[in-house]
Design an enzyme around this catalytic site. Structure first.
Site, mmCIF file in Angstrom:
data_model
loop_
_atom_site.group_PDB
_atom_site.id
_atom_site.type_symbol
_atom_site.label_atom_id
_atom_site.label_comp_id
_atom_site.label_asym_id
_atom_site.label_seq_id
_atom_site.Cartn_x
_atom_site.Cartn_y
_atom_site.Cartn_z
ATOM 1 C CG ASN A 7 -5.964 94.443 16.151
ATOM 2 O OD1 ASN A 7 -6.569 94.739 15.122
ATOM 3 N ND2 ASN A 7 -5.025 93.518 16.180
ATOM 4 N NE ARG A 100 -2.668 95.161 12.742
ATOM 5 C CZ ARG A 100 -3.018 94.137 12.007
ATOM 6 N NH1 ARG A 100 -4.074 93.435 12.295
ATOM 7 N NH2 ARG A 100 -2.289 93.797 10.978
ATOM 8 C CG HIS A 189 3.488 91.165 9.618
ATOM 9 N ND1 HIS A 189 3.854 90.137 8.775
ATOM 10 C CD2 HIS A 189 2.308 90.810 10.168
ATOM 11 C CE1 HIS A 189 2.917 89.197 8.808
ATOM 12 N NE2 HIS A 189 1.971 89.585 9.640
ATOM 13 C CG ASN A 220 -2.318 81.710 9.993
ATOM 14 O OD1 ASN A 220 -1.964 80.719 9.357
ATOM 15 N ND2 ASN A 220 -3.552 82.160 9.985
ATOM 16 N N GLY A 221 0.306 84.543 9.169
ATOM 17 C CA GLY A 221 0.803 85.446 8.113
ATOM 18 C C GLY A 221 2.303 85.588 8.347
ATOM 19 C CG ASP A 290 -1.831 74.819 13.936
ATOM 20 O OD1 ASP A 290 -0.735 74.406 14.354
ATOM 21 O OD2 ASP A 290 -2.627 75.479 14.623
ATOM 22 N NE ARG A 292 0.187 75.039 17.617
ATOM 23 C CZ ARG A 292 -0.473 75.995 18.236
ATOM 24 N NH1 ARG A 292 -0.313 76.155 19.523
ATOM 25 N NH2 ARG A 292 -1.305 76.779 17.601
ATOM 26 N N GLY A 338 4.311 83.473 15.895
ATOM 27 C CA GLY A 338 3.984 82.180 16.503
ATOM 28 C C GLY A 338 4.945 81.066 16.120
ATOM 29 N N GLY A 340 8.037 81.523 14.404
ATOM 30 C CA GLY A 340 9.417 81.973 14.641
ATOM 31 C C GLY A 340 9.820 81.874 16.110
HETATM 32 P P1 ADP Z 1 -1.065 85.163 13.361
HETATM 33 O O1 ADP Z 1 -0.388 85.518 12.079
HETATM 34 O O2 ADP Z 1 -2.477 84.688 13.185
HETATM 35 O O3 ADP Z 1 -0.879 86.202 14.464
HETATM 36 P P2 ADP Z 1 0.641 83.553 15.070
HETATM 37 O O4 ADP Z 1 1.796 84.490 15.116
HETATM 38 O O5 ADP Z 1 -0.173 83.368 16.304
HETATM 39 O O6 ADP Z 1 -0.303 83.840 13.852
HETATM 40 O O7 ADP Z 1 1.229 82.130 14.633
HETATM 41 C C1 ADP Z 1 0.405 81.024 14.440
HETATM 42 C C2 ADP Z 1 1.285 79.861 13.998
HETATM 43 O O8 ADP Z 1 2.239 79.569 15.033
HETATM 44 C C3 ADP Z 1 0.506 78.580 13.730
HETATM 45 O O9 ADP Z 1 0.966 77.989 12.527
HETATM 46 C C4 ADP Z 1 0.900 77.715 14.914
HETATM 47 O O10 ADP Z 1 0.877 76.357 14.597
HETATM 48 C C5 ADP Z 1 2.332 78.174 15.143
HETATM 49 N N1 ADP Z 1 2.815 77.742 16.451
HETATM 50 C C6 ADP Z 1 2.444 78.178 17.677
HETATM 51 N N2 ADP Z 1 3.095 77.475 18.648
HETATM 52 C C7 ADP Z 1 3.885 76.567 18.008
HETATM 53 C C8 ADP Z 1 4.795 75.550 18.424
HETATM 54 N N3 ADP Z 1 5.034 75.314 19.711
HETATM 55 N N4 ADP Z 1 5.438 74.839 17.462
HETATM 56 C C9 ADP Z 1 5.194 75.059 16.155
HETATM 57 N N5 ADP Z 1 4.369 76.000 15.711
HETATM 58 C C10 ADP Z 1 3.712 76.747 16.603
#
Ligand code: ADP
Length: 412
Positions: A7, A100, A189, A220-221, A290, A292, A338, A340
């Protein structure tokens, strides 16, 4: 058989080495990334599964100011053949490389062997994905140099969405803009949406060709897709990944008039672009992209974070409602990405609004479902709709797709 998944982004190159067992299982044996490509100091993070991770600062060959994708992949190759932490003896052990790849425009509706013609198609799509297609192409060219003779397969983010009908993919703007400039909804995606849809069918033990699914890739996306009988009917991202859901830093759907208003009142086009792509979404409302951090801020009483979460979930609920109508009913709603996969808070807020379409879910199971490796069904027996949390695995899907392409081309 061993294969590599690559990727390549503008400043990073992520890689995963898979080994296929005799019973066709794909297992990760090494993975990692080169970060800060194009910057003065870059690093290789490498992990041989079972032997821990290490980080190496990369030297710039020939006194260059920074390394490029060929240098990065060369450094990865050195690790892969290393006597101690390597996983191959030499390049001949790698039988395929899956990439990718982001944008294939309208000409690519499935994963394909990368030929000169395919690279030309990707080059022609650069204006549609200026940040992604050039580094993807650099990654392919680096593989051609370092792993000469090994077939490269492109697994496109846009390909799965090519089944959308014109009424779903066209914007209500002059038709010539579609014909002459390719302005339409492409969706992104796709590899993740396809992977979790297939997993859902396996989990429910029903053929994908008989299911109506709404897949929510929320990271994040974020994007959401309506899938009927294995084919995409609609998806929330559009010409670019800016459309649709509210995201970490992207606005998602917005009145296009906002763009003109901002441009007419002093912002340059580049500033508007940056504002909508990098400073909006959760970041724009709550000051953090973020999830979290947003949830922690809510716990300490931050009102803007509370508002951001409400806006974020409301948009998803709106799309689920719209896509349920588009599909004329839905069998399963799937959460991945992340947020979901990990945020019980976000899922709860969404699912609590979906009783009207027949969703009934197990709250306790939802609150326990964080960072699991397997698919989980949150729906109660009484629920008319299954609610699944499916961990996505885009690298694995790229590996699966690549093997299929090689088989189709009688190269395996
Ligand atoms: P990307 O689109 O960069 O691949 P990810 O799928 O890794 O992103 O998702 C990142 C998001 O997932 C961030 O907003 C992060 O805070 C959220 N995230 C990861 N773990 C948790 C958790 N335990 N609770 C809430 N949100 C989370």
């Amino acid at each position: 058989m061993k294969m590599l998944v690559v990727n390549a982004g503008s400043s990073s190159l992520k890689f995963t080495v898979f080994e296929r067992s005799d019973d066709n299982n794909l297992e990760v044996i090494a993975k990692g990334m080169v970060e800060c490509i194009g910057l003065p100091q870059s690093n290789l993070i490498y992990e041989k599964i079972g032997s821990g991770k290490d980080k190496t600062a990369l030297k710039n060959p020939g006194g260059k100011e920074s390394i490029d994708h060929v240098d990065a992949l060369g450094a990865v190759y050195e690790k892969l053949i290393d006597a101690e932490v390597g996983v191959i003896k030499d390049k001949s052990e790698i039988k395929a490389i899956g990439h990718r790849t982001v944008h294939g425009g309208e000409k690519v509706s499935e994963s394909v062997l990368m030929t000169e013609e395919m690279k030309k198609i990707m080059t022609d799509c650069i204006s549609l994905a200026p940040l992604h297609n050039p580094p993807n192409l650099s990654g392919i060219e680096a593989c051609e140099k370092i792993f000469t003779g090994v077939p490269n397969v492109g697994v496109f983010d846009t390909a799965f969405h090519q089944t959308m009908k014109p009424e779903a993919f066209l914007y209500a703007i002059p038709y010539e803009l579609y014909e002459e400039k390719g302005i339409r909804r492409y969706g992104f995606h796709g590899t993740s949406h396809r992977f979790v849809a297939k997993k859902t069918a396996e989990f429910l033990n029903k053929p994908l060709s008989e299911l109506k699914l709404i897949t929510c890739h929320i990271g994040n996306g974020a994007s959401i897709t309506a899938i009927k009988n294995g084919k995409v009917e609609d998806t929330s991202m559009g010409l670019t990944p800016l459309e649709g859901l509210m995201m970490g830093t992207r606005s998602g759907d917005i009145d296009p008039g906002v763009v003109f208003h901002l441009a007419n009142t002093g912002m340059t086009v580049a500033e508007v672009d940056k504002t909508l792509n990098k400073k909006s979404g959760l970041q724009g409302i709550a000051g953090s992209s973020d999830m979290r951090a947003i949830i922690e801020q809510i716990e300490s009483g931050d009102k803007k974070s509370e508002l951001a979460l409400k806006m974020f979930c409301r948009r998803i609920v709106k799309y689920i409602g719209a896509y349920t109508a588009v599909l004329n009913g839905v069998d399963a709603i799937i959460f991945t990405g992340g947020i979901g996969e990990n945020s019980d808070t976000v899922r709860e807020k969404i699912l609590d609004s979906l009783g009207f379409i027949g969703v009934d879910y197990d709250r306790d199971l939802n609150s326990k479902t964080i960072k699991q490796d397997n698919t989980i069904n949150l729906a109660k027996e009484s629920s008319g709709i299954d609610v699944l949390v499916v961990p996505t695995d885009e690298e694995l899907e790229i590996a699966i797709q690549s093997i299929n392409v090689l088989k189709k081309n009688k190269m395996l």
